[in-house]
Design an enzyme around this catalytic site. Structure first.
Site, PDB file in Angstrom:
ATOM      1  N   ASP A 106       2.673  -2.105  69.104  1.00  0.00           N
ATOM      2  CA  ASP A 106       3.207  -2.692  68.397  1.00  0.00           C
ATOM      3  C   ASP A 106       2.082  -4.661  68.714  1.00  0.00           C
ATOM      4  O   ASP A 106       3.016  -4.685  70.246  1.00  0.00           O
ATOM      5  CB  ASP A 106       4.337  -3.286  67.525  1.00  0.00           C
ATOM      6  CG  ASP A 106       4.424  -3.976  66.424  1.00  0.00           C
ATOM      7  OD1 ASP A 106       5.165  -3.675  65.508  1.00  0.00           O
ATOM      8  OD2 ASP A 106       3.992  -4.952  66.484  1.00  0.00           O
ATOM      9  N   HIS A 163       5.239   4.573  58.947  1.00  0.00           N
ATOM     10  CA  HIS A 163       4.671   4.348  60.693  1.00  0.00           C
ATOM     11  C   HIS A 163       5.913   4.639  60.416  1.00  0.00           C
ATOM     12  O   HIS A 163       7.141   4.026  60.256  1.00  0.00           O
ATOM     13  CB  HIS A 163       3.902   3.812  61.312  1.00  0.00           C
ATOM     14  CG  HIS A 163       4.768   2.021  60.285  1.00  0.00           C
ATOM     15  ND1 HIS A 163       4.153   2.224  59.254  1.00  0.00           N
ATOM     16  CD2 HIS A 163       5.772   1.358  61.031  1.00  0.00           C
ATOM     17  CE1 HIS A 163       4.631   0.191  58.847  1.00  0.00           C
ATOM     18  NE2 HIS A 163       5.459  -0.152  59.776  1.00  0.00           N
TER      19      HIS A 163
HETATM   20  P1  AMP Z   1       6.867  -2.644  59.019  1.00  0.00           P
HETATM   21  O1  AMP Z   1       5.240  -2.457  57.999  1.00  0.00           O
HETATM   22  O2  AMP Z   1       7.357  -3.527  58.784  1.00  0.00           O
HETATM   23  O3  AMP Z   1       7.018  -1.813  59.369  1.00  0.00           O
HETATM   24  O4  AMP Z   1       6.097  -3.929  60.060  1.00  0.00           O
HETATM   25  C1  AMP Z   1       4.745  -3.243  60.833  1.00  0.00           C
HETATM   26  C2  AMP Z   1       4.611  -3.809  62.005  1.00  0.00           C
HETATM   27  O5  AMP Z   1       3.073  -3.331  63.054  1.00  0.00           O
HETATM   28  C3  AMP Z   1       4.951  -4.967  62.483  1.00  0.00           C
HETATM   29  O6  AMP Z   1       6.257  -4.669  64.104  1.00  0.00           O
HETATM   30  C4  AMP Z   1       3.718  -5.713  63.318  1.00  0.00           C
HETATM   31  O7  AMP Z   1       3.880  -6.199  64.266  1.00  0.00           O
HETATM   32  C5  AMP Z   1       2.726  -4.590  63.585  1.00  0.00           C
HETATM   33  N1  AMP Z   1       1.467  -4.538  63.536  1.00  0.00           N
HETATM   34  C6  AMP Z   1       0.790  -5.196  62.608  1.00  0.00           C
HETATM   35  N2  AMP Z   1      -0.478  -4.789  62.571  1.00  0.00           N
HETATM   36  C7  AMP Z   1      -1.114  -4.407  63.503  1.00  0.00           C
HETATM   37  C8  AMP Z   1      -2.024  -4.719  64.958  1.00  0.00           C
HETATM   38  N3  AMP Z   1      -3.395  -4.510  63.774  1.00  0.00           N
HETATM   39  N4  AMP Z   1      -1.572  -4.343  65.697  1.00  0.00           N
HETATM   40  C9  AMP Z   1      -0.512  -3.573  66.550  1.00  0.00           C
HETATM   41  N5  AMP Z   1       0.561  -3.871  65.729  1.00  0.00           N
HETATM   42  C10 AMP Z   1       0.724  -4.519  64.726  1.00  0.00           C
END
Ligand code: AMP
Length: 128
Positions: free
Chosen positions: A29, A93
């Site tokens: 993340d 995810h």
């Molecule tokens: P959620 O959809 O609320 O479960 O959160 C999505 C997660 O994806 C968050 O913890 C973000 O920090 C992570 N995230 C979003 N974009 C990226 C990226 N490009 N690379 C890695 N993690 C990501």
């Protein structure tokens, strides 16, 4: 339009990959709540995890179990905690959070970490 996670899986957006199989992809993340915070994602897009067909959902949980074992062995943490949120990225995810104590987790709504971890170094350590 493909999700940001589909773009990551296809290599169109960079990430720090730690594991994959033919149907799943795991990467660090970008805004970690603990050291080694990893997302396990099905390569096939589903928005809401609990709308996934049972077989796909079971396969995703099984992939998360494998990645949790990898994180635990490589990082030497006591437990890998898990949660599902999905409000930010509408591509199912599972969050995996390596921990040694409850207080290790910087929960949602708390201020962002002040120091940025070296994700490339961490991913190399996990991949072995
Ligand atoms: P959620 O959809 O609320 O479960 O959160 C999505 C997660 O994806 C968050 O913890 C973000 O920090 C992570 N995230 C979003 N974009 C990226 C990226 N490009 N690379 C890695 N993690 C990501």
């Amino acid at each position: 339009m493909p999700s940001i996670f589909t773009k990551i899986i296809k290599g169109e957006i960079p990430c720090h990959r730690v594991w994959e199989d033919d149907r799943h992809f795991a990467f660090l993340d970008i805004n970690p709540w603990t050291e080694g915070h990893t997302l396990v994602v099905p390569k096939k897009e589903h928005d809401y995890i609990f709308d996934m067909p049972d077989a796909d959902y079971a396969a995703l949980q099984s992939a998360a179990k494998k990645v949790a074992a990898l994180l635990k062995s490589k990082l030497g943490c006591r437990r890998v905690c898990t949660c599902v949120i999905g409000y930010e990225v509408p591509h199912a995810h599972i969050h995996l959070l390596p921990t040694n104590a409850t207080g290790d987790i910087r929960w949602l709504g708390q201020p962002p970490a002040t120091s940025k971890p070296d994700l490339a170094k961490l991913a190399a350590r996990i991949q072995g």
